[in-house]
Design an enzyme around this catalytic site. Structure first.
Site, PDB file in Angstrom:
ATOM      1  N   TYR A 144      -2.022  22.497 -36.181  1.00 59.00           N
ATOM      2  CA  TYR A 144      -1.257  22.222 -34.963  1.00 59.00           C
ATOM      3  C   TYR A 144       0.223  22.448 -35.246  1.00 59.00           C
ATOM      4  O   TYR A 144       0.751  21.967 -36.249  1.00 59.00           O
ATOM      5  CB  TYR A 144      -1.479  20.770 -34.530  1.00 59.00           C
ATOM      6  CG  TYR A 144      -0.745  20.384 -33.254  1.00 59.00           C
ATOM      7  CD1 TYR A 144      -1.093  20.956 -32.026  1.00 59.00           C
ATOM      8  CD2 TYR A 144       0.289  19.449 -33.279  1.00 59.00           C
ATOM      9  CE1 TYR A 144      -0.431  20.597 -30.858  1.00 59.00           C
ATOM     10  CE2 TYR A 144       0.952  19.082 -32.110  1.00 59.00           C
ATOM     11  CZ  TYR A 144       0.588  19.657 -30.901  1.00 59.00           C
ATOM     12  OH  TYR A 144       1.248  19.300 -29.751  1.00 59.00           O
ATOM     13  N   ASP A 239       4.843  24.606 -41.892  1.00 59.44           N
ATOM     14  CA  ASP A 239       5.063  23.560 -40.900  1.00 59.44           C
ATOM     15  C   ASP A 239       4.947  22.234 -41.637  1.00 59.44           C
ATOM     16  O   ASP A 239       3.851  21.720 -41.862  1.00 59.44           O
ATOM     17  CB  ASP A 239       4.032  23.681 -39.779  1.00 59.44           C
ATOM     18  CG  ASP A 239       4.191  22.572 -38.749  1.00 59.44           C
ATOM     19  OD1 ASP A 239       4.986  21.638 -38.993  1.00 59.44           O
ATOM     20  OD2 ASP A 239       3.519  22.644 -37.700  1.00 59.44           O
ATOM     21  N   LYS A 267       9.054  14.293 -37.241  1.00 62.99           N
ATOM     22  CA  LYS A 267       8.516  13.005 -37.695  1.00 62.99           C
ATOM     23  C   LYS A 267       9.457  12.274 -38.677  1.00 62.99           C
ATOM     24  O   LYS A 267      10.456  11.747 -38.230  1.00 62.99           O
ATOM     25  CB  LYS A 267       7.094  13.200 -38.229  1.00 62.99           C
ATOM     26  CG  LYS A 267       6.216  13.777 -37.088  1.00 62.99           C
ATOM     27  CD  LYS A 267       4.743  13.808 -37.298  1.00 62.99           C
ATOM     28  CE  LYS A 267       4.047  14.162 -35.987  1.00 62.99           C
ATOM     29  NZ  LYS A 267       3.230  15.352 -36.002  1.00 62.99           N
TER      30      LYS A 267
HETATM   31  C1  LIG Z   1       3.314  16.470 -34.840  1.00 64.04           C
HETATM   32  C2  LIG Z   1       3.282  17.865 -35.291  1.00 64.04           C
HETATM   33  C3  LIG Z   1       3.952  18.893 -34.603  1.00 64.04           C
HETATM   34  C4  LIG Z   1       4.598  18.654 -33.278  1.00 64.04           C
HETATM   35  O1  LIG Z   1       5.661  17.783 -33.340  1.00 64.04           O
HETATM   36  P1  LIG Z   1       6.147  17.055 -31.980  1.00 64.04           P
HETATM   37  O2  LIG Z   1       7.338  16.282 -32.416  1.00 64.04           O
HETATM   38  O3  LIG Z   1       4.986  16.220 -31.538  1.00 64.04           O
HETATM   39  O4  LIG Z   1       6.471  18.119 -31.010  1.00 64.04           O
HETATM   40  C5  LIG Z   1       3.994  20.136 -35.176  1.00 64.04           C
HETATM   41  N1  LIG Z   1       3.396  20.393 -36.336  1.00 64.04           N
HETATM   42  C6  LIG Z   1       2.724  19.447 -37.026  1.00 64.04           C
HETATM   43  C7  LIG Z   1       2.101  19.790 -38.335  1.00 64.04           C
HETATM   44  C8  LIG Z   1       2.625  18.164 -36.510  1.00 64.04           C
HETATM   45  O5  LIG Z   1       1.920  17.248 -37.166  1.00 64.04           O
END
Ligand SMILES: *Cc1c(COP(=O)(O)O)cnc(C)c1O
Length: 425
Positions: A144, A239, A267
């Site tokens: 994701y 990511d 995060k």
């Molecule tokens: C949470 C998450 C996102 C998206 O971040 P948001 O702040 O919710 O837009 C993207 N990549 C990874 C790996 C994530 O866990």
């Protein structure tokens, strides 16, 4: 009724907010039932609208490495708020956070702050395309990267083919530039690169996956991706929205010993406030506006309130690097304890863990990619989730999510959690 007040709040929320929530996973669709509404939280504990206490295993989906309402972060935010929350004019604290982040993370010289992980990933891909002059990207099923159009892609038909949209509203035109591969399948990636020679700008992945349960990259896979990218002039995008400042000071790059070309954060870097970021070597970042031609902007980006939370959080981590060891030990204790109970009760399971990320899968086969993760028994998961919730343990309400431990958790909290697992089965 145990969740009476939450239930009433949810009914009211649904009248004014689609599905009653501002992010879908919160609605408990995957596990059935209704969400609890949180009133407040401190340390390792959440308190719901009906007055129940929960041991929290999601930590706001990752940001709260030291637990809820951590004093240094709270203090920084409160003091900063008194001096104005946003100006749209440069402030010194942006440079302070940038300097600290760059000092902690390997292989990056400059960083740009945005407001979410979604924004960070979306912008990083634009930068990669602008830098390489190529259009296509490769992503992995089950990884994701936020909800921007290029990432809402599912496998199309045929072995080596283009992705197709997995949400209405994403156009075929966008989908055709995102190619889909399977996690831990280096040969599959090589085939895609060969079939699209000279057209791939970037390969993007979660260096340790956390959005299909926790999935660890095989050594040959992650090293192979690095070599392939270098050979083919493809940028490797990590990511690290989940893994950054969680697996190590330097995130997965440090934990795995692999250098990425562009790294995305979210995060933890915001300490619980909305912050995302992307970073790279100067040579790549020089392509970003206003230094270069690749456009990217944000009215509230780098606002002092968010920066103060991020700065307090990263300062805490920088000064207490032993937190990673402590978290890893607690997570291992939880892992081993759950495995022992499930084995004793004859429940088939697989548990994956890396640092402070862990996930429990109710299946027999090893979980190494999206397909193997999807084989988990969702009925067992639902029973487990609700059984734990009713005993005051808040787990991620989906079998595809990793747990995120925070260091406010005590061994007595972990022992209580294991007793609850025993009671459920
Ligand atoms: C949470 C998450 C996102 C998206 O971040 P948001 O702040 O919710 O837009 C993207 N990549 C990874 C790996 C994530 O866990």
């Amino acid at each position: 009724m145990r969740y009476q007040r939450s239930s009433a709040l949810f009914a009211e929320a649904k009248k004014y907010i689609p599905g009653g929530v501002n992010s879908p996973v919160r609605a408990f669709k995957a596990v059935g039932g209704e969400p609890i509404f949180v009133k407040e939280a401190k340390g390792a504990y959440l308190y719901d609208a009906d007055g129940h206490q929960y041991i929290d295993y999601i930590s706001s989906w990752g940001p709260l490495l030291f637990g809820h309402a951590h004093e240094p972060v709270l203090k920084a935010v409160i003091e900063k708020a008194k001096k104005g929350t946003s100006f749209g004019i440069p402030t010194e604290i942006e440079t302070e956070l940038a300097k600290l982040a760059v000092s902690m993370v390997p292989n990056i010289d400059k960083i740009r702050f945005v407001n979410s992980g979604t924004e960070a990933c979306m912008s990083a891909v634009r930068l990669a395309r602008g830098y390489t002059g190529k259009d296509k990207i490769i992503k992995f099923s089950g990884c994701y990267h936020g909800h921007s159009d290029s990432f809402l892609i599912q496998a199309g038909s045929g072995a080596v083919t283009f992705g197709s949209p997995n949400s209405p509203g994403v156009t075929q035109g966008t989908a055709k530039d995102t190619l889909l591969a399977n996690y831990n399948d280096l040969e599959g990636v090589k085939a895609l690169v060969q079939a699209n020679a000279g057209e791939i700008a970037a390969i993007i992945l979660e260096p340790v996956a956390g959005n299909m349960g926790c999935i660890i990259p095989e050594d040959t896979f992650i090293k192979g991706l690095r070599e392939l990218c270098t050979q083919e002039d493809i940028l490797l995008l990590f990511d690290e929205v989940m893994t950054g400042f969680r697996l190590a000071k330097g995130g997965a790059q440090e934990a795995l010993g692999i250098d990425a070309d562009i790294v995305m954060f979210g995060k933890v870097i915001g300490g619980g406030l909305p912050v995302g970021a992307f970073a790279a070597r100067s040579e790549i970042m020089a392509h970003l506006a206003p230094e270069g031609p690749v456009y990217q902007a944000g009215t509230l980006s780098g606002n002092p309130l968010a920066m103060s939370a991020g700065l307090a959080m990263l300062t805490e981590i920088d000064q207490h690097p032993e937190v990673f060891e402590s978290l890893a030990k607690k997570t291992a204790f939880l892992h081993e304890g759950i495995a022992e109970v499930l084995t004793e009760k004859g429940v088939e399971h697989q548990i994956n863990r890396f640092g402070s990320m862990v996930s429990v899968h109710f299946c027999d086969d090893q979980v190494v990619d999206f397909a193997s993760s999807a084989k988990g028994n969702n009925e067992s998961f639902k029973k487990y989730f609700h059984g734990m919730l009713d005993q005051g343990i808040y787990l991620p309400p989906s079998a595809f999510e990793s747990y995120f431990l925070n260091d406010a958790l005590s061994y007595s909290d972990l022992a209580k959690t294991l007793e609850a697992v025993r009671a459920v089965f």
